[in-house]
Design a protein around this motif. Structure first.
Motif, PDB file in Angstrom:
ATOM      1  N   ARG A  31      15.721   5.047  -7.581  1.00  0.00           N
ATOM      2  CA  ARG A  31      16.207   6.254  -8.266  1.00  0.00           C
ATOM      3  C   ARG A  31      17.013   7.001  -7.163  1.00  0.00           C
ATOM      4  O   ARG A  31      16.874   7.162  -6.183  1.00  0.00           O
ATOM      5  N   LEU A  32      18.251   7.608  -7.932  1.00  0.00           N
ATOM      6  CA  LEU A  32      19.059   8.457  -7.210  1.00  0.00           C
ATOM      7  C   LEU A  32      18.448   9.648  -6.957  1.00  0.00           C
ATOM      8  O   LEU A  32      17.307  10.117  -7.571  1.00  0.00           O
ATOM      9  N   GLN A  33      18.576  10.308  -5.631  1.00  0.00           N
ATOM     10  CA  GLN A  33      17.957  11.542  -5.487  1.00  0.00           C
ATOM     11  C   GLN A  33      17.973  12.663  -6.619  1.00  0.00           C
ATOM     12  O   GLN A  33      17.434  13.390  -6.720  1.00  0.00           O
ATOM     13  N   GLY A  34      19.453  12.700  -7.490  1.00  0.00           N
ATOM     14  CA  GLY A  34      19.429  13.639  -8.176  1.00  0.00           C
ATOM     15  C   GLY A  34      19.060  13.125  -9.541  1.00  0.00           C
ATOM     16  O   GLY A  34      19.293  13.997 -10.565  1.00  0.00           O
ATOM     17  N   GLY A  35      18.435  11.964  -9.752  1.00  0.00           N
ATOM     18  CA  GLY A  35      18.086  11.410 -10.989  1.00  0.00           C
ATOM     19  C   GLY A  35      19.065  10.374 -11.500  1.00  0.00           C
ATOM     20  O   GLY A  35      20.165  10.617 -11.303  1.00  0.00           O
ATOM     21  N   GLY A  36      18.666   9.324 -11.891  1.00  0.00           N
ATOM     22  CA  GLY A  36      19.195   8.232 -12.633  1.00  0.00           C
ATOM     23  C   GLY A  36      18.963   7.095 -11.865  1.00  0.00           C
ATOM     24  O   GLY A  36      18.433   7.050 -10.628  1.00  0.00           O
ATOM     25  N   PHE A  37      20.040   6.052 -12.036  1.00  0.00           N
ATOM     26  CA  PHE A  37      19.964   4.691 -11.356  1.00  0.00           C
ATOM     27  C   PHE A  37      21.470   4.410 -10.616  1.00  0.00           C
ATOM     28  O   PHE A  37      22.398   4.748 -11.496  1.00  0.00           O
ATOM     29  N   GLN A  38      21.736   3.668  -9.899  1.00  0.00           N
ATOM     30  CA  GLN A  38      22.828   2.977  -9.299  1.00  0.00           C
ATOM     31  C   GLN A  38      23.043   1.543  -9.309  1.00  0.00           C
ATOM     32  O   GLN A  38      21.911   1.071  -8.803  1.00  0.00           O
ATOM     33  N   PHE A  39      24.224   1.027  -9.740  1.00  0.00           N
ATOM     34  CA  PHE A  39      24.395  -0.412  -9.911  1.00  0.00           C
ATOM     35  C   PHE A  39      25.663  -0.650  -9.363  1.00  0.00           C
ATOM     36  O   PHE A  39      26.579   0.143  -9.347  1.00  0.00           O
ATOM     37  N   VAL A  40      25.789  -1.814  -8.494  1.00  0.00           N
ATOM     38  CA  VAL A  40      27.073  -2.245  -8.025  1.00  0.00           C
ATOM     39  C   VAL A  40      27.294  -3.402  -8.483  1.00  0.00           C
ATOM     40  O   VAL A  40      26.627  -4.404  -8.630  1.00  0.00           O
ATOM     41  N   LEU A  41      28.480  -3.461  -9.206  1.00  0.00           N
ATOM     42  CA  LEU A  41      28.904  -4.870  -9.823  1.00  0.00           C
ATOM     43  C   LEU A  41      30.176  -5.469  -9.239  1.00  0.00           C
ATOM     44  O   LEU A  41      30.934  -4.722  -8.641  1.00  0.00           O
ATOM     45  N   SER A  42      30.479  -6.713  -9.381  1.00  0.00           N
ATOM     46  CA  SER A  42      31.457  -7.539  -9.016  1.00  0.00           C
ATOM     47  C   SER A  42      32.253  -8.090 -10.029  1.00  0.00           C
ATOM     48  O   SER A  42      31.838  -8.261 -11.086  1.00  0.00           O
ATOM     49  N   HIS A  43      33.493  -7.877  -9.588  1.00  0.00           N
ATOM     50  CA  HIS A  43      34.664  -8.591 -10.630  1.00  0.00           C
ATOM     51  C   HIS A  43      35.768  -9.625  -9.657  1.00  0.00           C
ATOM     52  O   HIS A  43      35.809  -9.599  -8.705  1.00  0.00           O
ATOM     53  N   SER A  44      36.281 -10.309 -10.601  1.00  0.00           N
ATOM     54  CA  SER A  44      37.282 -11.186  -9.871  1.00  0.00           C
ATOM     55  C   SER A  44      38.607 -10.804 -10.030  1.00  0.00           C
ATOM     56  O   SER A  44      39.437 -11.767  -9.714  1.00  0.00           O
ATOM     57  N   LEU A  45      38.886  -9.683 -10.254  1.00  0.00           N
ATOM     58  CA  LEU A  45      40.467  -9.172 -10.188  1.00  0.00           C
ATOM     59  C   LEU A  45      41.114  -9.254  -9.018  1.00  0.00           C
ATOM     60  O   LEU A  45      40.491  -9.023  -8.010  1.00  0.00           O
ATOM     61  N   SER A  46      42.412  -9.863  -8.981  1.00  0.00           N
ATOM     62  CA  SER A  46      43.215  -9.717  -7.805  1.00  0.00           C
ATOM     63  C   SER A  46      43.713  -8.353  -7.465  1.00  0.00           C
ATOM     64  O   SER A  46      44.286  -7.544  -8.515  1.00  0.00           O
ATOM     65  N   PRO A  47      43.755  -7.907  -6.174  1.00  0.00           N
ATOM     66  CA  PRO A  47      44.121  -6.601  -6.084  1.00  0.00           C
ATOM     67  C   PRO A  47      45.543  -6.389  -5.947  1.00  0.00           C
ATOM     68  O   PRO A  47      46.232  -5.376  -5.872  1.00  0.00           O
ATOM     69  N   TYR A  48      46.157  -7.387  -5.755  1.00  0.00           N
ATOM     70  CA  TYR A  48      47.791  -7.416  -5.558  1.00  0.00           C
ATOM     71  C   TYR A  48      48.421  -7.723  -7.006  1.00  0.00           C
ATOM     72  O   TYR A  48      49.438  -7.656  -7.016  1.00  0.00           O
ATOM     73  N   ALA A  49      47.569  -8.077  -8.137  1.00  0.00           N
ATOM     74  CA  ALA A  49      48.384  -8.432  -9.185  1.00  0.00           C
ATOM     75  C   ALA A  49      48.370  -7.342 -10.304  1.00  0.00           C
ATOM     76  O   ALA A  49      47.396  -6.408 -10.246  1.00  0.00           O
TER      77      ALA A  49
END
Length: 297
Positions: free
Chosen positions: A159-177
């Motif tokens: 749980r976040l200090q201010g309430g709620g939850f945090q998620f980290v998601l991965s994607h496969s997009l090219s940063p140069y395209a």
């Protein structure tokens, strides 16, 4: 125990119990209200089994609502009192556990509970869910929207200090395209054994929000100060391709007024300053301001 008394007991438990689950269940089955098609929970063993609802052993199946069929449970009419965790046991050994959930009837406006951002064009982005009453998981891509087995779901238990939850998601997009396809984010949220489904579509470029930069130094240049700003270490490289725009906010010494500049050159005679950054190509979201830095001249 008769089925009517058992359901009355479950209703009391559901009223006095907690609003949500502490974690998103690994196994669950979703039922629809007033659906004529029976819902079946499977045990996955050929041994004789006993079923439990929570800690309550199901001893009597003399009712049309729940039927014990071999190692399985069949539900002909699903309503709130019989929702929750069901586990099957072979003696003292639990074989499996499954949550019986109900599809939310009226979708609440839960879209505002999700906020996402990326601190660079690299392969990850972050989302916050801002209500701890729910158990939540997030998935990225059409397979998650469609509920496919190949979906990689991400759950958060911190749980976040201010309430709620945090998620980290991965994607496969090219940063140069050039980005031509929107990211498709699906959230599944459980409250009171009802499951909600929320879908969000967005381009990665629209949620870019750099971390705060760093004020390195400043020096006199005629009647002005030239400020040297260092991009955040998390920002994409090379910097010649992923360019940032900086804004400096400062306080004048003689009158205390606040000024801002998108140039690295600011007036002399200031007492302190701070800086923030944003993507120059898609200038939508500013970073957080740095802390105020005292200026001595």
């Amino acid at each position: 125990m008769t089925m009517s008394l058992w359901i009355s007991g479950l209703l009391l438990i559901s009223i006095t119990g907690t609003h949500g689950l502490s974690r998103f269940p690994e196994n669950f089955v979703v039922a629809k209200m007033n659906d004529a098609k029976p819902v079946i929970l499977t045990c996955g063993t050929e041994e004789p089994v006993t079923w439990k609802h929570g800690d309550h052993v199901l001893e009597d199946y003399g009712d049309d609502i729940i039927q014990h069929e071999g190692q399985n449970l069949s539900f002909s009419d699903v309503d709130s009192p019989i929702l929750g965790e069901y586990s099957c046991w072979a003696g003292e050994k639990m074989i499996s556990s499954t949550y019986l959930l109900l599809e939310a009837q009226e979708e609440e406006d839960l879209d505002s509970l999700i906020s996402c951002w990326a601190n660079s064009y690299n392969c990850n982005f972050t989302c916050n869910w801002n209500d701890t009453r729910y158990s939540v998981r997030l998935g990225l891509g059409p397979e998650c929207t469609e509920g496919g087995k190949s979906c990689h779901w991400v759950s958060s238990y911190d749980r976040l200090q201010g309430g709620g939850f945090q998620f980290v998601l991965s994607h496969s997009l090219s940063p140069y395209a050039e980005e031509s396809t929107m990211l498709e984010l699906t959230a599944q949220a459980i409250l009171n054994h009802s499951i909600h489904k929320i879908k969000k579509m967005f381009y990665l470029r629209d949620i870019i929000r750099p971390d705060s930069p760093k004020i390195v130094t400043w020096q006199d240049v005629g009647q002005e100060l030239k400020v040297t700003i260092e991009p955040p270490s998390t920002w994409s490289t090379p910097l010649s391709f992923f360019r940032l725009e900086h804004e400096i906010e400062y306080i004048r010494k003689h009158d205390g007024k606040v000024g801002r500049s998108l140039s690295a050159l600011i007036p002399k005679g200031i007492v302190k300053m701070r800086v923030r950054s944003r993507d120059l190509l898609v200038p939508l979201n500013w970073s957080e301001w740095t802390l105020w830095k005292n200026v001595t001249q």
